[in-house]
Design a protein around this motif. Structure first.
Motif, PDB file in Angstrom:
ATOM      1  N   THR A 144     -65.119  -4.373   8.641  1.00  0.00           N
ATOM      2  CA  THR A 144     -65.452  -5.716   9.030  1.00  0.00           C
ATOM      3  C   THR A 144     -66.298  -6.449   7.863  1.00  0.00           C
ATOM      4  N   VAL A 145     -65.760  -7.538   7.511  1.00  0.00           N
ATOM      5  CA  VAL A 145     -66.453  -8.334   6.169  1.00  0.00           C
ATOM      6  C   VAL A 145     -67.226  -9.652   6.725  1.00  0.00           C
ATOM      7  N   LEU A 146     -68.165  -9.813   6.178  1.00  0.00           N
ATOM      8  CA  LEU A 146     -68.897 -11.229   6.398  1.00  0.00           C
ATOM      9  C   LEU A 146     -68.619 -11.842   4.905  1.00  0.00           C
ATOM     10  N   ALA A 147     -68.127 -12.995   5.060  1.00  0.00           N
ATOM     11  CA  ALA A 147     -67.891 -13.836   3.727  1.00  0.00           C
ATOM     12  C   ALA A 147     -68.078 -15.398   3.778  1.00  0.00           C
ATOM     13  N   ARG A 148     -67.775 -15.939   2.805  1.00  0.00           N
ATOM     14  CA  ARG A 148     -68.452 -17.564   2.878  1.00  0.00           C
ATOM     15  C   ARG A 148     -67.299 -18.194   3.915  1.00  0.00           C
ATOM     16  N   ASP A 149     -66.067 -17.920   4.287  1.00  0.00           N
ATOM     17  CA  ASP A 149     -65.237 -18.390   5.132  1.00  0.00           C
ATOM     18  C   ASP A 149     -64.252 -17.324   5.621  1.00  0.00           C
ATOM     19  N   ALA A 150     -63.602 -17.618   6.609  1.00  0.00           N
ATOM     20  CA  ALA A 150     -62.591 -16.859   7.287  1.00  0.00           C
ATOM     21  C   ALA A 150     -61.506 -16.185   6.668  1.00  0.00           C
ATOM     22  N   ALA A 151     -60.951 -16.997   5.635  1.00  0.00           N
ATOM     23  CA  ALA A 151     -59.923 -16.638   4.984  1.00  0.00           C
ATOM     24  C   ALA A 151     -60.446 -15.771   3.870  1.00  0.00           C
ATOM     25  N   ALA A 152     -61.630 -15.877   3.227  1.00  0.00           N
ATOM     26  CA  ALA A 152     -61.867 -14.841   2.080  1.00  0.00           C
ATOM     27  C   ALA A 152     -62.388 -13.649   2.882  1.00  0.00           C
ATOM     28  N   ALA A 153     -62.923 -13.717   3.964  1.00  0.00           N
ATOM     29  CA  ALA A 153     -63.315 -12.581   4.846  1.00  0.00           C
ATOM     30  C   ALA A 153     -61.950 -11.549   5.138  1.00  0.00           C
ATOM     31  N   ASP A 154     -60.983 -12.333   5.611  1.00  0.00           N
ATOM     32  CA  ASP A 154     -59.669 -11.660   5.996  1.00  0.00           C
ATOM     33  C   ASP A 154     -59.105 -11.076   4.502  1.00  0.00           C
ATOM     34  N   ALA A 155     -58.845 -11.686   3.540  1.00  0.00           N
ATOM     35  CA  ALA A 155     -58.458 -11.056   2.453  1.00  0.00           C
ATOM     36  C   ALA A 155     -59.103  -9.847   1.890  1.00  0.00           C
ATOM     37  N   ALA A 156     -60.668  -9.887   1.821  1.00  0.00           N
ATOM     38  CA  ALA A 156     -61.435  -8.957   1.427  1.00  0.00           C
ATOM     39  C   ALA A 156     -61.352  -7.732   2.447  1.00  0.00           C
ATOM     40  N   ALA A 157     -61.313  -8.001   3.530  1.00  0.00           N
ATOM     41  CA  ALA A 157     -61.181  -6.793   4.705  1.00  0.00           C
ATOM     42  C   ALA A 157     -59.929  -6.054   4.212  1.00  0.00           C
ATOM     43  N   THR A 158     -58.739  -6.669   4.216  1.00  0.00           N
ATOM     44  CA  THR A 158     -57.587  -6.008   3.871  1.00  0.00           C
ATOM     45  C   THR A 158     -57.576  -5.149   2.614  1.00  0.00           C
ATOM     46  N   VAL A 159     -58.254  -5.597   1.626  1.00  0.00           N
ATOM     47  CA  VAL A 159     -58.376  -4.889   0.268  1.00  0.00           C
ATOM     48  C   VAL A 159     -59.476  -3.738   0.543  1.00  0.00           C
ATOM     49  N   ILE A 160     -60.358  -3.978   1.167  1.00  0.00           N
ATOM     50  CA  ILE A 160     -61.359  -2.838   1.265  1.00  0.00           C
ATOM     51  C   ILE A 160     -60.731  -1.657   2.363  1.00  0.00           C
ATOM     52  N   ALA A 161     -60.102  -2.320   3.454  1.00  0.00           N
ATOM     53  CA  ALA A 161     -59.527  -1.239   4.247  1.00  0.00           C
ATOM     54  C   ALA A 161     -58.546  -0.547   3.718  1.00  0.00           C
ATOM     55  N   ASN A 162     -57.575  -0.897   2.705  1.00  0.00           N
ATOM     56  CA  ASN A 162     -56.730  -0.280   1.790  1.00  0.00           C
ATOM     57  C   ASN A 162     -57.341   0.867   1.151  1.00  0.00           C
ATOM     58  N   ALA A 163     -58.533   0.584   0.641  1.00  0.00           N
ATOM     59  CA  ALA A 163     -59.401   1.446  -0.233  1.00  0.00           C
ATOM     60  C   ALA A 163     -59.937   2.592   0.394  1.00  0.00           C
ATOM     61  N   VAL A 164     -60.019   2.523   1.561  1.00  0.00           N
ATOM     62  CA  VAL A 164     -60.621   3.748   2.570  1.00  0.00           C
ATOM     63  C   VAL A 164     -59.461   4.616   2.874  1.00  0.00           C
ATOM     64  N   ASP A 165     -59.221   5.479   1.977  1.00  0.00           N
ATOM     65  CA  ASP A 165     -58.277   6.456   1.913  1.00  0.00           C
ATOM     66  C   ASP A 165     -58.367   7.675   1.184  1.00  0.00           C
ATOM     67  N   VAL A 166     -57.434   8.651   1.551  1.00  0.00           N
ATOM     68  CA  VAL A 166     -57.679   9.804   0.788  1.00  0.00           C
ATOM     69  C   VAL A 166     -56.229  10.739   0.856  1.00  0.00           C
ATOM     70  N   PRO A 167     -55.805  11.382  -0.356  1.00  0.00           N
ATOM     71  CA  PRO A 167     -54.664  11.932   0.095  1.00  0.00           C
ATOM     72  C   PRO A 167     -54.631  13.163   0.623  1.00  0.00           C
ATOM     73  N   ASP A 168     -53.705  13.426   1.768  1.00  0.00           N
ATOM     74  CA  ASP A 168     -53.812  14.334   2.738  1.00  0.00           C
ATOM     75  C   ASP A 168     -52.579  14.524   3.617  1.00  0.00           C
ATOM     76  N   ALA A 169     -51.759  15.519   3.463  1.00  0.00           N
ATOM     77  CA  ALA A 169     -50.526  15.636   4.054  1.00  0.00           C
ATOM     78  C   ALA A 169     -50.390  15.226   5.529  1.00  0.00           C
ATOM     79  N   ARG A 170     -51.458  15.723   6.324  1.00  0.00           N
ATOM     80  CA  ARG A 170     -51.685  15.483   7.797  1.00  0.00           C
ATOM     81  C   ARG A 170     -51.469  13.886   8.118  1.00  0.00           C
TER      82      ARG A 170
END
Length: 290
Positions: free
Chosen positions: A188-214
Motif C-alpha cells: 500500500t502506497v501513499l503518494a501525491r495522487d492516485a495515479a502516482a501511488a498506483d504505479a509505485a505500488a506496482t513497482v514495489i510489489a514486483n520487487a517483493v520477491d525471492v527465488p524459490d521453486a515452490r
C-alpha cells in the motif's frame, strides 16, 4: 453493457462500466455535491471508450516521449515514466488515473472532502483542515466482507490530513486484480495522487520477491491472453515460506520503496507478506498484529 449509476445504501455513488468500478463519497453543500456527482457521471460515460481507443499504446512499454492523446491515458503514462528504466506500461497506473480524473469534479467550492475508490486505488480531495481515515486490508485471501459485521474490521488504519502531501492511495500484490511479478500479499502506497501511488505500488510489489521453486509462476499471456506483460512470469501461487525467505523478499521491496521515497515519488509504503511486514521509515523487523 453500458455504464451504470446507482446510489449505495451508505449514500455513496456507484459508477460501473466494464472493468471500471467506482465508489464515490463526497461531503459538503448538498447542491454542490449533487452537481459534482452529475458532472462526474457525464465524464465517466466517456472514460472506457476513450481508453479502449488507445489500448494498443497503453499496453506498450513506456519510453521516451508520450504518444498518447487522452487525458487519462497521458496521466497513466506520466505516472509510469519515472520507472521506464525497467519494463512498465501505462496500464500499471490505469485504476489510479481513472480515479484521479473523476475526482477532478469534486474539488470545487462547497465540497469539504471527497474520495473516488476504484477497486482499492483511491483519489482524495481535502479542503483546508479536513482529513480522511483509510483502512488497510493486508491480505486479500482473508477478505470476506459478507461474513463480517459493519464496519469491516481492518488490519491497520491511517489518517490523511489536508496538510500532508498525499492525495492518492493504491495497493498492489499478487492476490490483487492485476498481475504481479512478486510475492507480496499487499503493498500500500501513499503518494501525491492516485495515479502516482498506483504505479509505485506496482513497482514495489514486483520487487517483493525471492527465488524459490515452490513459488508458482506462469507467463502472463497464458493466464490472460491480452495481458500487457506478455510472456513475463507472474505469480499465481505462493505456499507458506520460511520466515527468513519472507524477510528477504520484504527487504528487497523495502529497499525499492525507500529509494522511491528518497526521490520524492512516494510519501509512505507498507509492505505485507505472509503476516510479516515492513514500512518505510519504520522498524527493521515487525510482525503484523492480527
Amino acid at each position: 453493457m453500458g455504464p451504470s449509476r446507482s446510489t449505495l445504501p451508505s449514500g455513496r455513488a456507484h459508477f460501473q462500466h466494464g472493468p471500471i468500478d467506482l465508489v464515490i463519497a463526497a461531503e459538503g453543500d448538498a447542491d454542490a455535491v449533487q452537481a459534482a456527482h452529475d458532472a462526474a457521471w457525464q465524464r465517466f460515460t466517456a472514460v472506457l471508450p476513450e481508453l479502449v481507443a488507445e489500448l494498443p499504446l497503453l499496453r506498450a512499454p513506456v519510453g521516451a516521449g508520450c504518444p498518447l492523446q487522452g487525458p487519462i491515458a497521458r496521466r497513466m503514462w506520466q505516472a509510469c515514466a519515472p520507472f521506464c528504466s525497467g519494463f512498465i506500461t501505462p496500464m500499471a497506473a490505469v485504476a489510479g488515473a481513472v480515479a484521479q480524473d473523476i475526482l477532478a469534479h469534486y474539488t470545487g467550492a462547497g465540497i469539504a472532502r471527497a474520495w473516488v475508490n476504484n477497486g482499492g486505488d483511491i483519489a482524495i480531495h481535502l479542503a483546508t483542515d479536513q482529513q480522511v481515515r483509510v483502512g488497510l486490508w493486508a491480505d486479500l485471501a482473508r477478505f470476506r466482507p459478507g461474513a463480517s459485521t459493519h464496519p469491516l474490521p481492518t488490519d491497520a488504519q491511517f489518517t490523511i490530513a489536508a496538510a500532508l502531501p498525499v492525495r492518492g492511495v493504491a495497493t498492489s500484490g499478487w492476490r490483487g486484480r492485476s498481475f504481479s511479478l512478486g510475492i507480496a500479499d499487499s503493498v500500500t502506497v501513499l503518494a501525491r495522487d492516485a495515479a502516482a501511488a498506483d504505479a509505485a505500488a506496482t513497482v514495489i510489489a514486483n520487487a517483493v520477491d525471492v527465488p524459490d521453486a515452490r513459488i508458482a509462476r506462469r507467463p502472463a499471456n497464458q493466464v490472460k491472453d491480452d495481458s500487457d506483460l506478455g510472456e513475463r512470469l507472474v505469480t499465481v501461487a505462493v505456499p507458506p515460506l520460511p520466515a527468513a525467505l519472507v524477510d528477504q523478499a520484504l527487504q528487497a521491496g523495502l529497499q525499492r520503496a525507500e529509494a522511491l521515497r528518497t526521490e520524492g515519488l512516494i510519501w509512505h509504503a507498507a509492505l505485507v507478506c505472509q503476516d510479516r511486514w515492513r514500512s518505510t521509515g519504520g522498524a527493521a523487523e515487525q510482525r503484523l498484529v492480527q
